[in-house]
Design a protein around this motif. Sequence first.
Motif, PDB file in Angstrom:
ATOM      1  N   GLY A 128       4.347  -2.988   1.905  1.00  0.00           N
ATOM      2  CA  GLY A 128       4.712  -1.657   2.367  1.00  0.00           C
ATOM      3  C   GLY A 128       4.290  -0.527   1.444  1.00  0.00           C
ATOM      4  O   GLY A 128       4.563   0.637   1.734  1.00  0.00           O
ATOM      5  N   SER A 129       3.631  -0.835   0.351  1.00  0.00           N
ATOM      6  CA  SER A 129       3.256   0.184  -0.634  1.00  0.00           C
ATOM      7  C   SER A 129       1.761   0.495  -0.555  1.00  0.00           C
ATOM      8  O   SER A 129       1.005  -0.127   0.193  1.00  0.00           O
ATOM      9  CB  SER A 129       3.601  -0.290  -2.040  1.00  0.00           C
ATOM     10  OG  SER A 129       2.692  -1.302  -2.465  1.00  0.00           O
ATOM     11  N   LYS A 130       1.342   1.483  -1.384  1.00  0.00           N
ATOM     12  CA  LYS A 130      -0.079   1.832  -1.449  1.00  0.00           C
ATOM     13  C   LYS A 130      -0.460   2.195  -2.876  1.00  0.00           C
ATOM     14  O   LYS A 130       0.226   2.974  -3.535  1.00  0.00           O
ATOM     15  CB  LYS A 130      -0.399   2.996  -0.510  1.00  0.00           C
ATOM     16  CG  LYS A 130      -1.885   3.377  -0.507  1.00  0.00           C
ATOM     17  CD  LYS A 130      -2.247   4.300   0.640  1.00  0.00           C
ATOM     18  CE  LYS A 130      -1.726   5.684   0.462  1.00  0.00           C
ATOM     19  NZ  LYS A 130      -2.248   6.624   1.499  1.00  0.00           N
ATOM     20  N   GLY A 149       0.744  -7.768  -0.395  1.00  0.00           N
ATOM     21  CA  GLY A 149       1.340  -7.353   0.866  1.00  0.00           C
ATOM     22  C   GLY A 149       1.218  -5.876   1.126  1.00  0.00           C
ATOM     23  O   GLY A 149       1.576  -5.389   2.201  1.00  0.00           O
ATOM     24  N   GLY A 150       0.711  -5.108   0.145  1.00  0.00           N
ATOM     25  CA  GLY A 150       0.529  -3.668   0.295  1.00  0.00           C
ATOM     26  C   GLY A 150      -0.938  -3.312   0.453  1.00  0.00           C
ATOM     27  O   GLY A 150      -1.795  -4.170   0.624  1.00  0.00           O
ATOM     28  N   THR A 151      -1.225  -2.014   0.374  1.00  0.00           N
ATOM     29  CA  THR A 151      -2.580  -1.505   0.554  1.00  0.00           C
ATOM     30  C   THR A 151      -3.160  -1.093  -0.790  1.00  0.00           C
ATOM     31  O   THR A 151      -2.553  -0.323  -1.533  1.00  0.00           O
ATOM     32  CB  THR A 151      -2.586  -0.294   1.500  1.00  0.00           C
ATOM     33  OG1 THR A 151      -2.127  -0.716   2.792  1.00  0.00           O
ATOM     34  CG2 THR A 151      -3.985   0.288   1.632  1.00  0.00           C
ATOM     35  N   LEU A 152      -4.351  -1.596  -1.096  1.00  0.00           N
ATOM     36  CA  LEU A 152      -5.068  -1.245  -2.314  1.00  0.00           C
ATOM     37  C   LEU A 152      -6.366  -0.556  -1.922  1.00  0.00           C
ATOM     38  O   LEU A 152      -7.214  -1.147  -1.237  1.00  0.00           O
ATOM     39  CB  LEU A 152      -5.361  -2.500  -3.134  1.00  0.00           C
ATOM     40  CG  LEU A 152      -6.261  -2.335  -4.366  1.00  0.00           C
ATOM     41  CD1 LEU A 152      -5.639  -1.352  -5.355  1.00  0.00           C
ATOM     42  CD2 LEU A 152      -6.514  -3.690  -5.019  1.00  0.00           C
ATOM     43  N   LEU A 153      -6.514   0.707  -2.332  1.00  0.00           N
ATOM     44  CA  LEU A 153      -7.697   1.494  -2.017  1.00  0.00           C
ATOM     45  C   LEU A 153      -8.451   1.784  -3.310  1.00  0.00           C
ATOM     46  O   LEU A 153      -7.901   2.403  -4.230  1.00  0.00           O
ATOM     47  CB  LEU A 153      -7.315   2.814  -1.347  1.00  0.00           C
ATOM     48  CG  LEU A 153      -6.439   2.718  -0.091  1.00  0.00           C
ATOM     49  CD1 LEU A 153      -6.101   4.111   0.418  1.00  0.00           C
ATOM     50  CD2 LEU A 153      -7.140   1.903   0.996  1.00  0.00           C
ATOM     51  N   ILE A 154      -9.686   1.349  -3.379  1.00  0.00           N
ATOM     52  CA  ILE A 154     -10.524   1.605  -4.549  1.00  0.00           C
ATOM     53  C   ILE A 154     -11.573   2.640  -4.156  1.00  0.00           C
ATOM     54  O   ILE A 154     -12.484   2.357  -3.382  1.00  0.00           O
ATOM     55  CB  ILE A 154     -11.215   0.320  -5.051  1.00  0.00           C
ATOM     56  CG1 ILE A 154     -10.193  -0.790  -5.310  1.00  0.00           C
ATOM     57  CG2 ILE A 154     -12.039   0.625  -6.299  1.00  0.00           C
ATOM     58  CD1 ILE A 154      -9.246  -0.515  -6.444  1.00  0.00           C
ATOM     59  N   GLU A 155     -11.439   3.852  -4.698  1.00  0.00           N
ATOM     60  CA  GLU A 155     -12.356   4.936  -4.362  1.00  0.00           C
ATOM     61  C   GLU A 155     -13.371   5.187  -5.466  1.00  0.00           C
ATOM     62  O   GLU A 155     -14.391   5.861  -5.242  1.00  0.00           O
ATOM     63  CB  GLU A 155     -11.561   6.215  -4.088  1.00  0.00           C
ATOM     64  CG  GLU A 155     -10.612   6.080  -2.901  1.00  0.00           C
ATOM     65  CD  GLU A 155      -9.810   7.341  -2.642  1.00  0.00           C
ATOM     66  OE1 GLU A 155      -9.926   8.304  -3.449  1.00  0.00           O
ATOM     67  OE2 GLU A 155      -9.069   7.375  -1.647  1.00  0.00           O
ATOM     68  N   ASN A 173      -7.680  -8.936  -6.243  1.00  0.00           N
ATOM     69  CA  ASN A 173      -7.090 -10.157  -5.694  1.00  0.00           C
ATOM     70  C   ASN A 173      -6.111  -9.851  -4.576  1.00  0.00           C
ATOM     71  O   ASN A 173      -5.321  -8.911  -4.663  1.00  0.00           O
ATOM     72  CB  ASN A 173      -6.378 -10.938  -6.793  1.00  0.00           C
ATOM     73  CG  ASN A 173      -5.886 -12.283  -6.316  1.00  0.00           C
ATOM     74  OD1 ASN A 173      -6.553 -12.952  -5.529  1.00  0.00           O
ATOM     75  ND2 ASN A 173      -4.733 -12.699  -6.788  1.00  0.00           N
ATOM     76  N   HIS A 174      -6.198 -10.661  -3.525  1.00  0.00           N
ATOM     77  CA  HIS A 174      -5.288 -10.601  -2.390  1.00  0.00           C
ATOM     78  C   HIS A 174      -4.341 -11.789  -2.504  1.00  0.00           C
ATOM     79  O   HIS A 174      -4.795 -12.931  -2.590  1.00  0.00           O
ATOM     80  CB  HIS A 174      -6.112 -10.761  -1.100  1.00  0.00           C
ATOM     81  CG  HIS A 174      -5.786  -9.784  -0.026  1.00  0.00           C
ATOM     82  ND1 HIS A 174      -4.507  -9.397   0.274  1.00  0.00           N
ATOM     83  CD2 HIS A 174      -6.594  -9.115   0.833  1.00  0.00           C
ATOM     84  CE1 HIS A 174      -4.553  -8.534   1.276  1.00  0.00           C
ATOM     85  NE2 HIS A 174      -5.801  -8.336   1.618  1.00  0.00           N
ATOM     86  N   ILE A 184      -7.127  -4.639   1.205  1.00  0.00           N
ATOM     87  CA  ILE A 184      -7.942  -4.128   0.110  1.00  0.00           C
ATOM     88  C   ILE A 184      -9.160  -3.451   0.721  1.00  0.00           C
ATOM     89  O   ILE A 184      -9.895  -4.076   1.490  1.00  0.00           O
ATOM     90  CB  ILE A 184      -8.386  -5.235  -0.864  1.00  0.00           C
ATOM     91  CG1 ILE A 184      -7.171  -5.886  -1.528  1.00  0.00           C
ATOM     92  CG2 ILE A 184      -9.329  -4.663  -1.921  1.00  0.00           C
ATOM     93  CD1 ILE A 184      -7.518  -7.026  -2.476  1.00  0.00           C
ATOM     94  N   LYS A 185      -9.348  -2.170   0.410  1.00  0.00           N
ATOM     95  CA  LYS A 185     -10.495  -1.427   0.949  1.00  0.00           C
ATOM     96  C   LYS A 185     -11.187  -0.704  -0.189  1.00  0.00           C
ATOM     97  O   LYS A 185     -10.585   0.096  -0.906  1.00  0.00           O
ATOM     98  CB  LYS A 185     -10.048  -0.433   2.024  1.00  0.00           C
ATOM     99  CG  LYS A 185     -11.217   0.295   2.688  1.00  0.00           C
ATOM    100  CD  LYS A 185     -10.784   1.046   3.941  1.00  0.00           C
ATOM    101  CE  LYS A 185      -9.941   2.243   3.647  1.00  0.00           C
ATOM    102  NZ  LYS A 185      -9.664   3.062   4.862  1.00  0.00           N
TER     103      LYS A 185
END
Length: 231
Positions: A128-130, A149-155, A173-174, A184-185
């Motif tokens: 539920g986190s980002k 279980g959350g969202t990882l954005l690598i910009e 890692n997922h 993971i995006k």
Amino acid sequence: MMFNTYDFNEQTEWTKQGCQCPSCKEEIEDLKERCLLAEGEIVSVTDFVDTFNKIKEGEEAIITISDDLTITNQDKITIPSKSKVTVNLNNKKITLNNNDILFRVDGELIIDGGSFEGDGYVASANEGSKVTVKGGDYKSDVTCFQANGGTLLIEGGYFNVISEKYGTKYTLNHIDALKDKGLIKVTGGKFVNYNPSNSESENPPMNFVAKGYKVIETIDGENTIYEVVKE
């Protein structure tokens, strides 16, 4: 919602530069300690971790690092649910000696602008986190960032993992048990000997690179650099 700005410096103090508190009357004693309502008011804290642990659920905070720091195995931070914390590394360095996860994120964490190095994870995006990484230099002997279980954005950023046992395969890692909930995006960044479009951290390997982006490979001495750019 409250908006606080913390400025952490080498004297282990933080400054709240602004505070808007709709519930001030109900929480006046607590606010005297945490908010103080006066711009530029300085409150002493025992260490770096206390600065983060003063942030409560639903609050927003910007934390600026003003000096290099070393984090020990006693220093663990949880970003509360529904909170939004931005960490401005300000071209400073945080050394991890915790062999663990520095930021356990239940809310939202944004990181930019400096470097991490050591033997632990920088952050874990819990369910539920980002976590958003906008830039910085990250070196670890385990994993830089993980989606739990959350969202990882690598910009953006520069990512380098050196593990005697696993090599670079777990740079990102997922967590297997929560792949159906996590994400993971990758839309930017450079990765040393790790291809985010074919991440061997997963079985079978997964493509973490977002649609509309691609990986460019370049050779730098004995290393291959994988850079994510727009198509």
